[in-house]
Write a protein that holds these residues in place. Structure first.
Motif, PDB file in Angstrom:
ATOM      1  N   HIS A  41      45.123  41.472  46.093  1.00 50.15           N
ATOM      2  CA  HIS A  41      45.446  40.395  47.047  1.00 50.15           C
ATOM      3  C   HIS A  41      45.088  40.820  48.465  1.00 50.15           C
ATOM      4  O   HIS A  41      45.863  40.605  49.398  1.00 50.15           O
ATOM      5  CB  HIS A  41      46.936  40.022  46.975  1.00 50.15           C
ATOM      6  N   ASP A  65      43.798  47.930  37.394  1.00 48.07           N
ATOM      7  CA  ASP A  65      43.943  46.800  36.495  1.00 48.07           C
ATOM      8  C   ASP A  65      45.100  45.962  37.032  1.00 48.07           C
ATOM      9  O   ASP A  65      46.189  45.944  36.495  1.00 48.07           O
ATOM     10  CB  ASP A  65      44.233  47.300  35.075  1.00 48.07           C
ATOM     11  N   GLY A  66      44.821  45.329  38.155  1.00 48.72           N
ATOM     12  CA  GLY A  66      45.874  44.587  38.835  1.00 48.72           C
ATOM     13  C   GLY A  66      45.290  43.809  40.000  1.00 48.72           C
ATOM     14  O   GLY A  66      44.073  43.708  40.145  1.00 48.72           O
ATOM     15  N   CYS A  67      46.169  43.265  40.841  1.00 49.13           N
ATOM     16  CA  CYS A  67      45.740  42.389  41.933  1.00 49.13           C
ATOM     17  C   CYS A  67      45.934  43.041  43.293  1.00 49.13           C
ATOM     18  O   CYS A  67      47.064  43.238  43.725  1.00 49.13           O
ATOM     19  CB  CYS A  67      46.565  41.108  41.916  1.00 49.13           C
ATOM     20  N   HIS A  84      51.837  39.443  34.161  1.00 49.08           N
ATOM     21  CA  HIS A  84      52.362  38.724  32.998  1.00 49.08           C
ATOM     22  C   HIS A  84      52.164  39.530  31.723  1.00 49.08           C
ATOM     23  O   HIS A  84      53.029  39.561  30.853  1.00 49.08           O
ATOM     24  CB  HIS A  84      51.708  37.339  32.894  1.00 49.08           C
ATOM     25  N   CYS A 141      41.564  37.756  42.770  1.00 48.06           N
ATOM     26  CA  CYS A 141      42.690  37.408  43.655  1.00 48.06           C
ATOM     27  C   CYS A 141      42.478  37.894  45.081  1.00 48.06           C
ATOM     28  O   CYS A 141      43.446  38.181  45.772  1.00 48.06           O
ATOM     29  CB  CYS A 141      43.985  37.955  43.082  1.00 48.06           C
ATOM     30  N   CYS A 201      50.211  36.892  39.647  1.00 46.61           N
ATOM     31  CA  CYS A 201      49.446  38.098  39.350  1.00 46.61           C
ATOM     32  C   CYS A 201      49.234  38.138  37.845  1.00 46.61           C
ATOM     33  O   CYS A 201      50.136  38.544  37.103  1.00 46.61           O
ATOM     34  CB  CYS A 201      50.224  39.319  39.857  1.00 46.61           C
ATOM     35  N   PRO A 202      48.085  37.689  37.365  1.00 47.25           N
ATOM     36  CA  PRO A 202      47.876  37.612  35.917  1.00 47.25           C
ATOM     37  C   PRO A 202      48.181  38.910  35.161  1.00 47.25           C
ATOM     38  O   PRO A 202      48.859  38.856  34.126  1.00 47.25           O
ATOM     39  CB  PRO A 202      46.418  37.187  35.781  1.00 47.25           C
ATOM     40  N   PRO A 203      47.751  40.100  35.633  1.00 50.91           N
ATOM     41  CA  PRO A 203      48.077  41.304  34.863  1.00 50.91           C
ATOM     42  C   PRO A 203      49.583  41.561  34.781  1.00 50.91           C
ATOM     43  O   PRO A 203      50.055  42.187  33.827  1.00 50.91           O
ATOM     44  CB  PRO A 203      47.394  42.436  35.644  1.00 50.91           C
ATOM     45  N   LYS A 214      36.526  30.911  37.454  1.00 52.15           N
ATOM     46  CA  LYS A 214      36.798  31.589  36.177  1.00 52.15           C
ATOM     47  C   LYS A 214      36.095  30.945  34.989  1.00 52.15           C
ATOM     48  O   LYS A 214      36.480  31.195  33.848  1.00 52.15           O
ATOM     49  CB  LYS A 214      38.311  31.675  35.942  1.00 52.15           C
ATOM     50  N   TYR A 219      47.558  29.460  38.467  1.00 49.04           N
ATOM     51  CA  TYR A 219      46.298  30.033  38.994  1.00 49.04           C
ATOM     52  C   TYR A 219      45.083  29.122  38.818  1.00 49.04           C
ATOM     53  O   TYR A 219      43.958  29.592  38.772  1.00 49.04           O
ATOM     54  CB  TYR A 219      45.915  31.391  38.392  1.00 49.04           C
TER      55      TYR A 219
END
Lengths: 154, 445
Positions: free
Chosen positions: B293, B289-291, A54, B236, A50-52, B193, B142
């Motif tokens: 999934h 501001d997150g994943c 990090h 994601c 989960c990049p954010p 990306k 990733y």
């Protein structure tokens, strides 16, 4: 002051056990609560993939450096990743001595239900827990200001 | 979720709880393990135990993490899965009761993304060409390349994998999905990306990733230059793709709208390489501001597109369904209730099936709702099957006649379950089941 002592104790315990990552099971929600013993704390759920997360760990690493009394519990949801990768990530952000846990249930939904039925697994996920145990959930990256604001208010 | 490792862990926990030095043989159908898990045990001390944990055991479908099926136009079921560096494929001529021996597709092992949202997939061409698609993991976190292999001899041999993405950069090309139309044209879409990396290099802001697309008109020998479909897709989430009446792609995906709002958009095509602008299909206002999934699901039948998605937005929370109409999209219908996740949808003519899973009463349960009028009205929700341990996302697949639930569980292995064909059948089935399992049903929904 109470929190500082408690955190100090927690840090001593953590360093004595050389960066332990505890298994997080359905019962651990209560264990974490008891562990902070009525002190307000921040519980952060994160994952390697989960990049954010990090970014958030980096922020927390910096905050812990400046505020060693920061009451924070970190929970990795990476039960399907090698433990070494979790440890490596914690070390990278210098948070290996914090109160670290890792998901340990074949059905992660059981843990999500135990933590918060209205959390669906999106990450990062944080809970600000007040002294009387009231929880405020937040999905997505926490800003440093949000964490500092919470610290000051409590 | 990694079923294999989870099972291993579970066995270790059971073994620890039983005071054994190492795990015994993994017992299928054990009814106590998951409850015991709660009581702890030493995490990470997984001793080798059970057939799925034995590194010398032959790879097996029942030990795979995310097996993914597709029916050929001849009614043969194909299923693909990953194990220890290799993509495997098997077929079944009795709807999943028995399978051919697993065959490795790639001769040189490579690490592969193998989880619910990014999984190896199979698609069949009009002459039963077998096409396989997966994400090869690269050395940096990733990152990945979109990999493709084909068999033009019924699965006797497979081509060496090629990259579908046209750049060689060690960046994210992930979460691919694909379809083959009746003309044999192959469409691949993935999260890419390269634009994010370019923006970073130029010190500019760039939300999420981008959606890229590759097409093959020579049965997968080559793919045309990758084309960007949209900037700022979720980085994601799985992408859903189906074919419209012209055999052209319809794509449903999570887009990052202004202000970091992660709602859904549809892209359609007017020919192989001309696409519409993304059309927003939900105004959930999920600012994150997150994943998540947690990608959407799509089915296409006639001129109607059926959409199912998850959101935790300001305007809506949970699972929702909508279909296209002449006036745009229908008002989102909530389904599944609290705890419901992983929606899937499949359509055959006017018959539409929705499924999802939810954890309730200490088991993970799959549910369905059926429509026989193109999604205008729906049956009540009914449980299909459940499991005690770890499980993959439930999938839907059709053979042109029936719709099946495809579900991998750690306890029971792989299961393909035919679903009712009408709301009447669901209701008839429900009345018996309700008497037997009234409590369970009520509690679960």
């Amino acid at each position: 002051m109470g929190r500082m002592l408690l955190t100090l104790a927690a840090l001593l315990v953590a360093s004595a056990a050389s960066a332990e990552v505890k298994p997080f099971t359905a019962d651990s929600v209560n264990a974490v609560q008891q562990q902070w013993d009525g002190e307000p704390y921040l519980m952060v759920l994160w994952s390697i993939d989960c990049p954010p997360c990090h970014k958030e760990l980096e922020t927390l690493g910096a905050l812990l450096k400046d505020n060693p009394d920061l009451a924070v519990t970190l929970v990795s949801t990476d039960q399907d990743m090698p433990e070494a990768q979790v440890m490596e990530t914690l070390a990278r952000y210098k948070i290996e001595a914090a109160d670290n846990w890792r998901f340990a249930d074949p059905v992660p939904a059981r843990l999500r239900q135990a933590i918060d039925p209205s959390w669906y697994g999106e990450l990062p996920r944080s809970y600000f827990v007040s002294a009387n145990g009231e929880r405020k959930g937040h999905s997505g990256l926490l800003s440093e200001d949000a964490i500092r604001g919470w610290l000051q208010n409590d | 979720m990694e079923i294999l490792n989870l099972r291993l862990m579970r066995v270790a926990v059971m073994a620890a709880a039983a005071g054994l030095a190492s795990g015994g043989v993994y017992a299928h159908g054990d009814k106590h393990g998951a409850h015991n898990d709660k009581n702890g045990g030493h995490h990470g001390a997984a001793a080798p135990a059970g057939p799925c944990a034995d590194p010398t055991a032959l790879p097996s479908l029942n030990c795979a993490k995310s097996p993914t099926p597709a029916f050929g136009r001849d009614g043969r079921l194909w299923i693909t899965w990953y194990s220890r560096g290799h993509i495997y494929i098997q077929h079944s001529d009795d709807n999943g009761a028995t399978f051919s021996a697993p065959q490795a597709v790639n001769s040189i092992p490579e690490p592969v993304d193998d989880q619910g949202e990014d999984r190896p997939q199979v698609a069949l061409g009009p002459r039963n060409e077998i096409y396989l698609l997966w994400t090869r993991k690269l050395d940096k976190p990733y990152t990945g390349h979109i990999r493709f292999s084909r068999s033009l001899d019924g699965g006797r041999s497979f081509s060496a994998p090629i990259n579908v993405n046209d750049d060689k950069d060690v960046i994210a090309h992930r979460f691919p999905t694909f379809r083959v139309n009746d003309r044999g044209e192959i469409f691949v879409v993935w999260v890419d990306k390269r634009d994010l990396e370019a923006a970073k290099a130029a010190n500019k802001e760039y939300a999420g990733a981008a959606l890229y697309y590759g097409v093959s008109t020579d049965n997968g020998a080559t793919f045309q230059t990758s084309r960007k479909l949209s900037d700022n897709s979720c980085e994601c989430c799985r992408i859903a793709m189906e074919l419209d009446e012209q055999g052209l792609p319809v794509i449903l995906y999570r887009q990052v709208f202004d202000g970091g709002v992660r709602d859904h958009a549809v892209i359609t095509f007017s020919d192989l390489t001309t696409n519409s602008a993304p059309q927003r299909v939900s105004d959930d206002q999920w600012k994150l501001d997150g994943c998540p999934h947690h990608g959407p699901a799509l089915a296409a039948s006639g001129d109607r597109q059926h959409l199912a998605w998850f959101t935790a937005g300001e305007n809506r929370q949970g699972l929702f369904y909508a279909h296209s109409s002449k006036d745009g999209f229908s008002k989102p219908m909530a389904f599944g209730g609290p705890g419901a996740e992983r929606p899937m949808i499949e359509a055959l003519g006017d018959r539409v099936v929705l499924t999802w899973k939810a954890f309730a009463d200490d088991r993970t349960r799959t549910f369905m709702q059926v429509s026989d009028n193109g999604g205008d009205s729906w049956s009540a929700a009914k449980e299909v099957i459940n499991t005690e341990g770890a499980s993959d996302h439930p999938l839907l697949v059709n053979d042109g006649d029936k719709i099946y639930l495809s579900w991998q569980t750690a306890e029971e292995g792989y299961r393909l379950t035919p679903l009712p064909e009408s709301t009447a059948e669901v209701a008839a089935n429900a009345s018996t089941k309700d008497t037997e399992n009234h409590h369970e049903h009520k509690e679960s929904l």
